[in-house]
Motif scaffolding. Structure first.
Motif: not given
Lengths: 287, 287
Positions: B75-86, B241-249
């Protein structure tokens, strides 16, 4: 003298090599087992970006062509010993001795088992090359634990130097030695005993008091050859620059852990190569 | 709902995508800027193993063909916001909202500068999408710091909700607004002030007391969109493992640091992809 020695001619080692060569480093690859890399066994590979619908053999061929284009030397020699002299390393093979400033380990999935105490006492009475270290045991008692009949020749050699040699073959065969200070024992080795240096070798039914033990294996992972190299869960511990805990030694590919994937190996090879180049450049500046 | 959303269509993102797809995951790539990846600028590339004597354009073409073979949606779309719902993430673009279980960030070299306090107060009064978060500031005072004239439309929108809107353009142009609660200020922004939430915006010659600040940039690195994502020396902090400090990212490629090399990006993409697959599988089992 080489700038950089790379041990392993799989995807990680080859990727490291081209990156070092592009940066004008004098590079050598030790790849005793190119013919038996795991890559070759992959019948269908679809996840190395840019090469859909490929096979291990096709990829390996492309990789070797890439390396050949840069005229990088691949020596089909098995590393038997590695000595760390601070700002350079000495690598010993059956064929010769080589010096390099930096070292990249890219030896694939570690496959060799060790017995208790073996790793802890490496360089303190445990060794993997009788020809290299034999002279240290003149007049002393040693044991040879041999995977193959190649050990017999080394045993004869040691019997000329040592007061007593125990020969423990792990292969089934009638063995005869000329020297009478060799004792053959068909027993399972349980552990190497010793605090600061080797004191004894525990077998199934008896314990041998001795000064040194040589394990002569089909393949010794170089990680095992280097005293003090940090191992984490059976793999070589590295940071994000693929640096190990020892200055000048970098690692890449399956030997650093999962996932066992060509793309990971190639990527880590690139990083290890560039990190090693950077290490060498700093070394040369400071000298 | 997607299993895995990948932000970035360079080598890292594409490599992650094929690995996730091979493991039967439902994948989408957001790649607003495929046309402008750094890869395309490389006139001669010799260090991606298997592809000697190549160019950025040739490699990019091969990579996109590989992804196309797996019918992976870009998708050629720009991400404007990301919300983490767990256990899932919501991604907002101008065109729509998307939900995914896992997230892989592969957005290349971070290029956007931030002012002091901007990152610290993200989600606490600092935002990058007025349309998304505007309703939170009904009857309040906000500022818009706009890189381009696209900010003017968002300013008009906010002026209908807020009691007062300061518009601080970073481009040179005569600007006129219809609403009389908009004040245009041609000043340099120095820092965002506030402890637990935004309290004021410090400009060169004055300080504005306000409740919210929107920075409307040409490109906002997704790393900046996610509150609490650990950044180390300007790059996204990851483990092996290329894991960030946030689960799932997970993150891969240039956005995780040097060296900026295709092979590193492809390798990290593979690892991030497989790690994210493993995360999703565990998530599904536990539900």
């Amino acid at each position: 003298m080489y700038d950089i020695a790379i041990i392993g001619a799989g995807p990680a080692g080859l990727s490291a090599a081209i990156n070092c060569k592009i940066r004008n480093k004098n590079v050598v690859i030790f790849g005793g087992a190119i013919e038996s890399t795991d890559l070759l066994k992959a019948s269908h590979m679809d996840n190395y970006l840019g090469f859909p619908d490929s096979t291990g053999i096709v990829l390996q061929e492309k990789f070797l062509q890439h390396v050949a284009k840069f005229s990088i030397e691949i020596k089909k020699e098995k590393i038997l010993a590695i000595y760390d002299y601070g700002d350079q390393f000495q690598l010993t093979t059956k064929e010769g001795e080589y010096i390099s400033r930096g070292l990249i380990i890219a030896t694939g999935i570690p496959k060799t088992k060790t017995v208790e105490g073996e790793r802890e006492l490496l360089g303190k009475g445990v060794g993997y090359c009788a020809t290299c270290d034999g002279p240290l045991y003149k007049g002393k008692i040693v044991a040879i634990v041999a995977d193959t009949e190649e050990g017999e020749e080394e045993c004869e050699f040691l019997s000329e130097l040592c007061s007593k040699v125990y020969y423990i073959p792990k292969y089934k065969q009638e063995i005869e030695f000329k020297s009478d200070n060799i004792e053959i024992l068909y027993e399972k080795v349980e552990r190497v005993i010793g605090e600061k240096k080797v004191e004894a070798l525990k077998l199934e039914t008896r314990t041998l008091e001795l000064d040194g033990v040589f394990f002569l294996k089909k393949n010794v992972p170089p990680s095992q050859l280097i005293t003090d190299l940090r191992i984490e869960n059976k793999f070589i511990g590295v940071d994000r620059n693929m640096a190990t805990n020892i200055a000048g030694i970098f690692a890449a590919g399956d030997c650093t852990g999962k996932p066992f994937q060509v793309a990971k190996a190639v990527g880590e090879g690139t990083v290890a190569g560039l990190s090693c180049v950077s290490y060498i450049d700093k070394l040369k500046k400071s000298n």
